[in-house]
Design a protein around this motif. Structure first.
Motif, PDB file in Angstrom:
ATOM      1  N   ARG A   1      19.686  21.043   7.015  1.00  0.00           N
ATOM      2  CA  ARG A   1      18.315  21.562   7.018  1.00  0.00           C
ATOM      3  C   ARG A   1      18.311  23.063   6.709  1.00  0.00           C
ATOM      4  O   ARG A   1      17.529  23.545   5.902  1.00  0.00           O
ATOM      5  N   LEU A   2      19.239  23.770   7.359  1.00  0.00           N
ATOM      6  CA  LEU A   2      19.325  25.218   7.139  1.00  0.00           C
ATOM      7  C   LEU A   2      19.690  25.523   5.690  1.00  0.00           C
ATOM      8  O   LEU A   2      19.112  26.385   5.048  1.00  0.00           O
ATOM      9  N   LEU A   3      20.687  24.754   5.187  1.00  0.00           N
ATOM     10  CA  LEU A   3      21.164  24.980   3.827  1.00  0.00           C
ATOM     11  C   LEU A   3      20.052  24.689   2.814  1.00  0.00           C
ATOM     12  O   LEU A   3      19.850  25.428   1.850  1.00  0.00           O
ATOM     13  N   ARG A   4      19.317  23.598   3.085  1.00  0.00           N
ATOM     14  CA  ARG A   4      18.218  23.223   2.199  1.00  0.00           C
ATOM     15  C   ARG A   4      17.164  24.340   2.186  1.00  0.00           C
ATOM     16  O   ARG A   4      16.667  24.732   1.143  1.00  0.00           O
TER      17      ARG A   4
ATOM     18  N   PHE B   1      18.519  30.190  -3.185  1.00  0.00           N
ATOM     19  CA  PHE B   1      19.920  30.560  -2.931  1.00  0.00           C
ATOM     20  C   PHE B   1      20.856  29.705  -3.783  1.00  0.00           C
ATOM     21  O   PHE B   1      20.819  28.480  -3.730  1.00  0.00           O
ATOM     22  N   LYS B   2      21.685  30.401  -4.617  1.00  0.00           N
ATOM     23  CA  LYS B   2      22.672  29.669  -5.418  1.00  0.00           C
ATOM     24  C   LYS B   2      24.053  30.115  -4.972  1.00  0.00           C
ATOM     25  O   LYS B   2      24.431  31.266  -5.197  1.00  0.00           O
ATOM     26  N   PRO B   3      24.822  29.219  -4.314  1.00  0.00           N
ATOM     27  CA  PRO B   3      26.127  29.639  -3.825  1.00  0.00           C
ATOM     28  C   PRO B   3      27.049  30.074  -4.971  1.00  0.00           C
ATOM     29  O   PRO B   3      27.083  29.413  -6.018  1.00  0.00           O
ATOM     30  N   GLY B   4      27.746  31.151  -4.800  1.00  0.00           N
ATOM     31  CA  GLY B   4      28.678  31.615  -5.825  1.00  0.00           C
ATOM     32  C   GLY B   4      29.826  32.343  -5.157  1.00  0.00           C
ATOM     33  O   GLY B   4      29.909  32.383  -3.916  1.00  0.00           O
ATOM     34  N   THR B   5      30.738  32.873  -5.959  1.00  0.00           N
ATOM     35  CA  THR B   5      31.860  33.614  -5.370  1.00  0.00           C
ATOM     36  C   THR B   5      31.460  35.083  -5.287  1.00  0.00           C
ATOM     37  O   THR B   5      31.910  35.909  -6.067  1.00  0.00           O
TER      38      THR B   5
ATOM     39  N   ALA C   1      27.796  32.833   6.348  1.00  0.00           N
ATOM     40  CA  ALA C   1      28.092  33.342   7.696  1.00  0.00           C
ATOM     41  C   ALA C   1      26.838  33.248   8.559  1.00  0.00           C
ATOM     42  O   ALA C   1      26.900  32.822   9.716  1.00  0.00           O
ATOM     43  N   PHE C   2      25.678  33.598   7.984  1.00  0.00           N
ATOM     44  CA  PHE C   2      24.414  33.483   8.726  1.00  0.00           C
ATOM     45  C   PHE C   2      24.166  32.029   9.127  1.00  0.00           C
ATOM     46  O   PHE C   2      23.800  31.736  10.252  1.00  0.00           O
ATOM     47  N   LEU C   3      24.394  31.129   8.149  1.00  0.00           N
ATOM     48  CA  LEU C   3      24.131  29.705   8.400  1.00  0.00           C
ATOM     49  C   LEU C   3      25.008  29.194   9.531  1.00  0.00           C
ATOM     50  O   LEU C   3      24.537  28.548  10.458  1.00  0.00           O
ATOM     51  N   SER C   4      26.316  29.514   9.453  1.00  0.00           N
ATOM     52  CA  SER C   4      27.195  28.973  10.497  1.00  0.00           C
ATOM     53  C   SER C   4      26.894  29.642  11.829  1.00  0.00           C
ATOM     54  O   SER C   4      26.961  28.995  12.879  1.00  0.00           O
ATOM     55  N   GLY C   5      26.552  30.953  11.794  1.00  0.00           N
ATOM     56  CA  GLY C   5      26.194  31.639  13.037  1.00  0.00           C
ATOM     57  C   GLY C   5      24.985  30.991  13.671  1.00  0.00           C
ATOM     58  O   GLY C   5      24.976  30.664  14.861  1.00  0.00           O
TER      59      GLY C   5
END
Lengths: 251, 239
Positions: free
Chosen positions: A164-167, A174-178, A187-191
């Motif tokens: 849900r958070l990621l969505r 938000f486009k994940p990249g390196t 880090a925010f999401l896992s926190g």
């Protein structure tokens, strides 16, 4: 669905007392892991195969469960014989396979198959509540048993929350990249996931207290005493001791 | 929402002469580290037979009120009486927990056992019923709520509506004398809402329901209260 097929069986293994199943899967797995002989490892694989035979699980279901292991074994079969030093029995250009490497790969294959099949037949065939009750009867500390049961129950909820958070992040572009930005967002999401999990843990505990929880867990599963438990225990002791003695004395 | 049955409401009696089940006197509560008083000299008296609805804006302290009644939040001052006995220590609250059932806002908080029957039987087993008795009680409740077919289902795979009904069954299986329901209709569709209304109207038990839905409260309660600035607002003068 897969779980229901495995748990819901009606075989002699399914009716065994969970305590006995946990105990012997523990001893069998230790004995199988420590064995160093190819023939004895094959013996353990045969025991696991016969246990699986008794569970009467459909082959299709079994193969699907074993799929990750097959992939893992495939990589072992590709790399170990080629990289293990020893008598070369096969050579093609730069590649050479050693006899010792093939032996080791066989041993790894037998042992890992034996372990997984043993756990599928003895442990995966019982509902998680019975597993908890069995561990409880074996005097495993309550906290560990709870940890197992709660993990099983809430892993799906936590995963749902993470998705849900990621969505929510993805919907806002938000486009994940390196890059540092992506790492920061993760880090925010896992926190946030930890914060939410800890709040949920508190609420679940409160809900448990409201329903009279007094640090003791009860189960509804009834496994009537039967001769089968004794026969199974006797056979298991005989087989494990037999294989250990054979490996220590004759081989 | 026009077809919500409200006829049973007419049969309900007000209960000024009935004994008090829960009595809160001058309760104040603020969360640690906060100056803001969520409950401020709050008074509430719930009598046997009361079916109270509570409608108030978000953040007005409704859930905190329920948690205070259950002993999950310790008030800074004031006194709580449940079933005639004062609640002073956690032990007092532990004793009354089978008498007061709380339905949580999020059913996932409440259902933690792998299977539905385990969850419904959790309460009865904790208060000392035997395995066989607990199974019988649980099956009865599941049947009463019309969800007996869920008995062997895996809890985390149920739909939102099913989860709410199973959570209600898990509270009712302890045969509480009073039910506290925290926004029971959140996220439910019309059919499950109707089912819940039907169940509550046939329960014959004292309860306090928090909800934002006036129609739902009108259909299941005989009094509607509100909350403002940490106090309960009622139309009664004899609190």
């Amino acid at each position: 669905m897969l779980e229901n097929v495995i748990i819901g069986g009606n075989s002699p293994i399914h009716s065994l007392n969970p305590k006995i199943r946990i105990l012997f899967s523990f001893f069998l797995s230790i004995a199988a892991t420590l064995c160093d002989n190819l023939i004895v490892a094959l013996g353990y694989l045969l025991i696991s195969l016969s246990l699986i035979g008794f569970t009467r699980l459909p082959i299709k279901v079994l193969l699907r469960r074993l799929k990750p292991l097959f992939w893992c074994l495939l990589t072992i079969w590709v790399f170990v014989p080629l990289t293990f030093k020893g008598n070369i029995i096969f050579q093609y250009g730069l590649f050479s396979a050693s006899y010792q490497g093939i032996l080791l790969s066989c041993k790894i294959t037998f042992k890992s198959l034996a372990l997984l099949l043993m756990f599928i037949s003895l442990i995966a065939t019982m509902p998680i509540a019975s597993l908890g009750a069995g561990l409880h009867q074996l005097k495993v500390p309550d906290k560990l048993v709870f940890l197992l049961l709660m993990t099983y129950r809430y892993i799906a909820v936590i995963q749902g929350e993470y998705m849900r958070l990621l969505r929510a992040a993805k919907f806002r572009g938000f486009k994940p990249g390196t890059n540092l930005h992506s790492y920061k967002i993760y880090a925010f999401l896992s926190g946030m996931l930890f914060v939410r999990a800890s709040f949920r843990a508190k609420r679940v505990y409160q809900a448990m207290c409201c329903r009279g929880f007094k640090q003791k867990f009860h189960t509804l599963d009834i496994y009537p005493p039967s001769k089968l438990n004794y026969v199974f225990s006797f056979l298991m002791i005989l087989v494990i001791l037999g294989l250990v003695i054979i490996e220590q004395i004759w081989i | 929402m026009n077809n919500i049955p409200t006829n049973t409401q007419m049969d309900r009696k007000n209960s000024p002469g009935c004994p008090s089940i829960i009595k809160l006197t001058n309760i104040s509560f603020s969360y640690p580290g906060s100056e803001n008083r969520v409950l401020d000299c709050l008074n509430l008296n719930i009598r046997a037979g009361d079916q109270i609805g509570m409608i108030a804006p978000n953040g007005s302290g409704k859930t905190t009120l329920l948690h205070t009644i259950m002993g999950l939040c310790k008030p800074d001052k004031g006194s709580i009486e449940v079933l005639g006995s004062p609640m002073e220590t956690q032990k007092d609250f532990t004793r009354i927990r089978s008498e007061v059932g709380l339905l949580f806002q999020d059913s996932d908080d409440q259902l933690f056992c792998p299977r539905v029957l385990d969850d419904v039987a959790f309460g009865p087993l904790n208060i000392g019923f035997s395995q066989q008795q607990a199974i019988e009680i649980s099956l009865n409740i599941l049947e009463k709520l019309g969800i007996k077919e869920l008995e062997k289902s895996v809890t985390h795979r149920l739909s939102g509506g099913q989860k709410r009904l199973v959570a209600l069954a898990s509270v009712l299986s302890m045969s509480p004398k009073i039910l506290l329901l925290d926004e029971p209709t959140t996220g439910l569709d019309k059919t499950v809402k109707q089912k819940l209304i039907h169940i509550l109207n046939h329960l014959n038990i004292t309860y306090l329901v928090i909800s934002h839905e006036f129609d739902f409260l009108k259909a299941v309660t005989n009094k509607i209260y509100s909350m403002d600035k940490g106090r309960v607002l009622t139309d009664e003068y004899n609190l």
